[in-house]
Design an enzyme around this catalytic site. Sequence first.
Site, PDB file in Angstrom:
ATOM      1  N   GLU A  67      -9.693  -2.256   5.442  1.00 65.63           N
ATOM      2  CA  GLU A  67     -10.323  -2.048   6.743  1.00 65.63           C
ATOM      3  C   GLU A  67     -11.540  -2.965   6.899  1.00 65.63           C
ATOM      4  O   GLU A  67     -12.042  -3.511   5.906  1.00 65.63           O
ATOM      5  CB  GLU A  67     -10.760  -0.581   6.867  1.00 65.63           C
ATOM      6  CG  GLU A  67      -9.622   0.438   6.742  1.00 65.63           C
ATOM      7  CD  GLU A  67      -8.697   0.487   7.969  1.00 65.63           C
ATOM      8  OE1 GLU A  67      -8.715  -0.446   8.800  1.00 65.63           O
ATOM      9  OE2 GLU A  67      -7.931   1.458   8.079  1.00 65.63           O
ATOM     10  N   ASN A  89      -7.516  -3.771  14.364  1.00 67.12           N
ATOM     11  CA  ASN A  89      -8.903  -4.007  13.939  1.00 67.12           C
ATOM     12  C   ASN A  89      -8.991  -5.129  12.894  1.00 67.12           C
ATOM     13  O   ASN A  89     -10.020  -5.319  12.271  1.00 67.12           O
ATOM     14  CB  ASN A  89      -9.526  -2.716  13.382  1.00 67.12           C
ATOM     15  CG  ASN A  89      -8.823  -2.211  12.125  1.00 67.12           C
ATOM     16  OD1 ASN A  89      -7.873  -2.818  11.646  1.00 67.12           O
ATOM     17  ND2 ASN A  89      -9.295  -1.096  11.589  1.00 67.12           N
ATOM     18  N   ASP A 101       0.810  -1.224   0.000  1.00 67.76           N
ATOM     19  CA  ASP A 101       0.000   0.000   0.000  1.00 67.76           C
ATOM     20  C   ASP A 101       0.840   1.271   0.000  1.00 67.76           C
ATOM     21  O   ASP A 101       2.062   1.230   0.185  1.00 67.76           O
ATOM     22  CB  ASP A 101      -0.946  -0.002   1.216  1.00 67.76           C
ATOM     23  CG  ASP A 101      -0.295  -0.581   2.468  1.00 67.76           C
ATOM     24  OD1 ASP A 101       0.930  -0.524   2.577  1.00 67.76           O
ATOM     25  OD2 ASP A 101      -1.032  -1.094   3.336  1.00 67.76           O
ATOM     26  N   HIS A 103      -7.191  -5.311  10.082  1.00 70.58           N
ATOM     27  CA  HIS A 103      -6.911  -4.984   8.681  1.00 70.58           C
ATOM     28  C   HIS A 103      -5.637  -5.662   8.197  1.00 70.58           C
ATOM     29  O   HIS A 103      -4.718  -5.905   8.969  1.00 70.58           O
ATOM     30  CB  HIS A 103      -6.912  -3.459   8.420  1.00 70.58           C
ATOM     31  CG  HIS A 103      -5.738  -2.701   8.945  1.00 70.58           C
ATOM     32  ND1 HIS A 103      -5.857  -1.487   9.575  1.00 70.58           N
ATOM     33  CD2 HIS A 103      -4.409  -2.945   8.924  1.00 70.58           C
ATOM     34  CE1 HIS A 103      -4.675  -1.026   9.907  1.00 70.58           C
ATOM     35  NE2 HIS A 103      -3.764  -1.898   9.530  1.00 70.58           N
TER      36      HIS A 103
HETATM   37  C1  F6R Z   1       1.562  -1.910   6.108  1.00 65.63           C
HETATM   38  C2  F6R Z   1       0.202  -2.398   6.166  1.00 65.63           C
HETATM   39  C3  F6R Z   1      -0.563  -2.532   7.441  1.00 65.63           C
HETATM   40  C4  F6R Z   1       0.280  -2.873   8.665  1.00 65.63           C
HETATM   41  C5  F6R Z   1      -0.577  -2.852   9.918  1.00 65.63           C
HETATM   42  C6  F6R Z   1       0.235  -3.111  11.163  1.00 65.63           C
HETATM   43  O1  F6R Z   1       2.034  -1.884   4.772  1.00 65.63           O
HETATM   44  O2  F6R Z   1      -0.333  -2.665   5.153  1.00 65.63           O
HETATM   45  O3  F6R Z   1      -1.554  -3.508   7.281  1.00 65.63           O
HETATM   46  O4  F6R Z   1       0.886  -4.126   8.492  1.00 65.63           O
HETATM   47  O5  F6R Z   1      -1.208  -1.619  10.034  1.00 65.63           O
HETATM   48  O6  F6R Z   1       1.075  -2.026  11.373  1.00 65.63           O
HETATM   49  P1  F6R Z   1       2.224  -2.069  12.470  1.00 65.63           P
HETATM   50  O7  F6R Z   1       3.216  -3.077  12.006  1.00 65.63           O
HETATM   51  O8  F6R Z   1       2.814  -0.677  12.475  1.00 65.63           O
HETATM   52  O9  F6R Z   1       1.586  -2.452  13.749  1.00 65.63           O
END
Ligand code: F6R
Length: 246
Positions: A143, A136, A67, A138
């Site tokens: 989301e 959550n 992303d 994702h």
């Molecule tokens: C990152 C992504 C997100 C993260 C998720 C966890 O490219 O797509 O899904 O993997 O938000 O983030 P952290 O590792 O910062 O807890």
Amino acid sequence: MRIIEVNDYQQMSKRAAEYIINKVVQNPSIKLGLATGGTPIGTYKSLIEDHQKNGTSYQKVTTFNLDEYIGLSSDNKNSYRYFMNDHLFNYIDINKAKTNIPSGIAPDFQEECHRYEDIISRHGGIDLQILGIGSNGHIGFNEPGTSFGSKTHIVNLAPSTIQANARFFSRIEEVPTKAITMGISTILKSKEILLLISGEKKKDALCRLLNGEINESFPASVLKNHPCVTIIADKVAIADLEVQCL
Ligand code: F6R
């Protein structure tokens, strides 16, 4: 899903790096799917250390990131392109032309989504996708409520995601509210998935992933439909869950 339990973040990172290195050595032209965020930083550090010490080469590797924030260019320190250069690509021998991340400043974002989905297919898909998980549920920036059939698309970030990611910005107002993300079906097409989970804040997400139903209200639950998922989780995240670990 196979679960590997490790002691802490450091061990998770080392184990994940070993896993990736092994795959790169077996298939030097591997297509890797990469994630950003706090979770994979230690893994990328271990990949760099290994590259410097043992010379594992990434010259033939192609990467696809999950992303990118809409509105941030590659020279913005908070863009995921900048993150990947700064945490990995600048320190290994990868050909940057083979590293793919959606553009956060494309003239037409809808078109950018099609281009990104198409370029992944034209490369024959992703061999190994690295994932983190949001509290959550994702994956990528898909989301809760995102269709399991979704392809690369534009998302409005959930308030909880904006809040969680504000730690990387000087002010919460600077966190973009939109992003481009691979869709859930894009992620599921990967031949293999490596999900990294560490820390207290991910405990509930891991519990729901393992014990809950497969449901669009918890995007990561779809991983239970994938034939080849490995989770590396630390003790704090696993806590007292009744799971069979390797
Ligand atoms: C990152 C992504 C997100 C993260 C998720 C966890 O490219 O797509 O899904 O993997 O938000 O983030 P952290 O590792 O910062 O807890």
